[in-house]
Design a protein around this motif. Structure first.
Motif, PDB file in Angstrom:
ATOM      1  N   VAL A 154       2.890   4.021   6.128  1.00 60.32           N
ATOM      2  CA  VAL A 154       2.501   3.424   4.857  1.00 60.32           C
ATOM      3  C   VAL A 154       1.084   2.886   4.956  1.00 60.32           C
ATOM      4  N   ASN A 155       0.393   2.883   3.839  1.00 57.61           N
ATOM      5  CA  ASN A 155      -0.937   2.283   3.755  1.00 57.61           C
ATOM      6  C   ASN A 155      -0.818   0.945   3.045  1.00 57.61           C
ATOM      7  N   LEU A 156      -0.997  -0.135   3.796  1.00 55.51           N
ATOM      8  CA  LEU A 156      -0.897  -1.482   3.237  1.00 55.51           C
ATOM      9  C   LEU A 156      -2.263  -2.091   2.961  1.00 55.51           C
ATOM     10  N   ARG A 157      -3.322  -1.289   3.072  1.00 57.40           N
ATOM     11  CA  ARG A 157      -4.684  -1.824   2.945  1.00 57.40           C
ATOM     12  C   ARG A 157      -5.363  -1.430   1.642  1.00 57.40           C
ATOM     13  N   ARG A 158      -4.668  -0.746   0.808  1.00 60.30           N
ATOM     14  CA  ARG A 158      -5.296  -0.334  -0.447  1.00 60.30           C
ATOM     15  C   ARG A 158      -5.584  -1.541  -1.335  1.00 60.30           C
ATOM     16  N   VAL A 192       0.752  -6.165  -4.678  1.00 57.91           N
ATOM     17  CA  VAL A 192       1.607  -7.215  -4.128  1.00 57.91           C
ATOM     18  C   VAL A 192       0.812  -8.008  -3.102  1.00 57.91           C
ATOM     19  N   GLY A 193       0.806  -9.328  -3.234  1.00 58.85           N
ATOM     20  CA  GLY A 193      -0.047 -10.174  -2.400  1.00 58.85           C
ATOM     21  C   GLY A 193       0.523 -10.536  -1.047  1.00 58.85           C
ATOM     22  N   CYS A 194       1.704 -10.071  -0.731  1.00 57.25           N
ATOM     23  CA  CYS A 194       2.349 -10.357   0.550  1.00 57.25           C
ATOM     24  C   CYS A 194       2.594  -9.031   1.247  1.00 57.25           C
ATOM     25  N   ASP A 195       2.108  -8.897   2.493  1.00 56.53           N
ATOM     26  CA  ASP A 195       2.208  -7.621   3.193  1.00 56.53           C
ATOM     27  C   ASP A 195       3.648  -7.161   3.363  1.00 56.53           C
ATOM     28  N   LYS A 196       4.523  -8.064   3.754  1.00 60.32           N
ATOM     29  CA  LYS A 196       5.921  -7.662   3.969  1.00 60.32           C
ATOM     30  C   LYS A 196       6.571  -7.275   2.648  1.00 60.32           C
ATOM     31  N   CYS A 197       6.293  -8.014   1.591  1.00 54.82           N
ATOM     32  CA  CYS A 197       6.822  -7.661   0.270  1.00 54.82           C
ATOM     33  C   CYS A 197       6.255  -6.326  -0.192  1.00 54.82           C
ATOM     34  N   ARG A 198       4.984  -6.099   0.101  1.00 57.99           N
ATOM     35  CA  ARG A 198       4.357  -4.829  -0.271  1.00 57.99           C
ATOM     36  C   ARG A 198       5.008  -3.671   0.477  1.00 57.99           C
TER      37      ARG A 198
END
Length: 474
Positions: free
Chosen positions: A85-89, A397-403
């Motif tokens: 997954v890309n979490l940095r977009r 989404v402002g939380c990485d784990k939630c994202r």
């Protein structure tokens, strides 16, 4: 070494005892809570599930006794644990500077020997040294201590170089099977995340940022009756919409409901930080009845909470039907990780689950949707574009784990919709409910399969946890 093991075991036993005590203390309604909680409203959740021919009771029995234990076992296996997954977009719609509210030690394991054997491949000669997959080496003790200051929603990306080499082998194997990844997540900033190290649970992410996210999803992406300015569509208003638009809203509402149940069932009951009895400062997690009541109780939801829970069952049936329909594809996947014994166990477990899925007597009938000629095809395209936009909103989404979990569950639902409605998901007949997809025409990529099973496992868990809340409230 022996003394260290004994100490760890001693601490583990004490932690378990304290965990059970914490759940009893924080989840059981006290004198004040009992006065405020209406324990009757949840009894209204029974009978026919909207847009289907089955009931809540049928799904409860089928899921809790047959599906839930099997699917939870499956998603714990190596093939399904690692999600790319890309979490940095960057959010394309607004700037979001929100941060998770609480802190604790996010690094749960720092030792290479703790990784599963299947990730410690030895075929290094087949790995491209210039591979661009990004990963994080296992941190040392100092890094563990520094991680104590991380935010609650921080994503644990502890994966070894040996595991990354195996990922390359897995991808090469998939390429040979024409199971190549074309999803937008597969870009330069995508990385593998071990889902078992990052369970979905309450992170403290709430307030304006989270509210804006769901407000945008409902107001700008769900089909809506005319002149309705409220965020949520009342059940009485849904009858004025066509079947496809109702189904879209119920699916999104079901997803929202499922997430809220997860957060209520895995709530941070106590966060005492690092102590002698709790050396990693991970806190105690368990069901929070009052949080569940705030999410779904009639006094907080204008009486709509029970309908939102009913939408969870609708979404469950949609994804269950997708698994049944895609069974010819899923039964021929090799679930390759390089560990022959593990791979065979995974194949057997998946095929066993699919055999149970096929036995469900009243599957959702998607064939009644998009059956009205050119206008229906236009609506089908709108349906797809609306959902695609929701998947993009997950980058806000402002939380990485939630994202992470939001993107995974949205991708899983998107895969289910692809199975049910894609032109390539052709069936063998036109009038029967039972036809499945042709495995030679529908291709599912590794990330889609992983997302599909994990998303369904989340729904299965929600229904299982919902029964636990019923028992506590009673």
């Amino acid at each position: 070494m022996l003394l260290r093991a004994v100490n760890c075991s001693f601490l583990l036993v004490i932690n378990v005892c304290l965990y059970v005590s914490a759940i009893c203390f924080f989840s059981a309604p006290g004198p004040t809570a009992t006065k405020n909680l209406d324990n009757i409203w949840l009894n209204e959740l029974f009978g026919k599930i909207d847009e289907t021919n089955t009931t809540v009771e049928t799904v409860d029995k089928f899921n809790n006794y047959q599906i839930y234990p099997r699917v939870i076992s499956i998603v714990s296996k190596d093939y399904f644990k690692f999600f790319k997954v890309n979490l940095r977009r960057t959010c394309p719609f607004w700037s979001d500077d929100s941060k998770c509210a609480m802190r604790y030690c996010q690094v749960e394991s720092c030792q290479l020997e703790d990784l599963p054997i299947g990730l410690k491949g030895s075929r290094h000669s087949l790995v491209d040294e210039d591979m661009s997959i990004k990963y994080m080496e296992g941190p040392q003790q100092q890094e563990c201590e520094e991680a104590m200051q991380d935010q609650l929603g921080y994503i644990n990306t502890t994966i070894s170089a040996a595991a990354m080499e195996d990922f390359a082998l897995w991808q090469a194997h998939d390429d040979l099977q024409e199971m190549y990844c074309t999803l937008p997540e597969d870009d330069g900033d995508a990385e593998y995340v071990d889902l078992s190290l990052n369970p979905e649970r309450y992170t403290g992410y709430k307030g304006p940022s989270a509210n804006r996210l769901w407000h945008t999803i409902y107001m700008e992406n769900c089909f809506r009756p005319k002149n309705l300015f409220e965020v949520y569509i009342k059940s009485a208003k849904l009858t004025g919409m066509c079947l496809e638009k109702r189904a879209f809203y119920r699916a999104i509402s079901g997803l929202h409901t499922s997430i809220n149940i997860h957060l209520s069932a895995q709530y941070l009951l106590s966060d005492k930080g690092s102590t002698f009895l709790n050396p990693c400062g991970t806190g105690f997690w368990g069901p929070n009845v009052e949080e569940f009541e705030r999410k779904f109780g009639p006094q907080y939801t204008k009486g709509e909470g029970t309908q939102w829970l009913r939408n969870l069952y609708f979404l469950y049936l949609v994804e269950l039907r997708a698994l049944q329909k895609a069974a010819p594809v899923l039964e021929h996947v090799e679930y390759y990780t390089g560990n022959d014994k593990e791979d065979e166990a995974t194949r057997l477990a998946v095929n066993n689950l699919l055999s149970i899925v096929k036995q469900f007597p009243q599957h959702y009938n998607e064939r009644s949707m998009f059956s009205g000629g050119q206008q229906a095809q236009k609506l089908k395209e709108e349906f797809r574009l609306h959902f695609r936009n929701i998947s993009t909103i997950m980058d806000c989404v402002g939380c990485d784990k939630c994202r992470l979990w939001g993107k995974l569950q949205v991708q899983g639902l998107g895969t289910a919709l692809k199975i049910l409605f894609s032109n390539k998901a052709r069936t063998n007949g036109y009038n029967e409910l039972s036809p499945t997809v042709n495995r030679h025409t529908l291709q599912l990529e590794r990330s889609e399969i992983i997302a599909l099973f994990n998303a369904f496992a989340r729904l299965s868990t929600s229904i299982y946890e919902l029964d636990r809340f019923r028992q506590i409230l009673r």
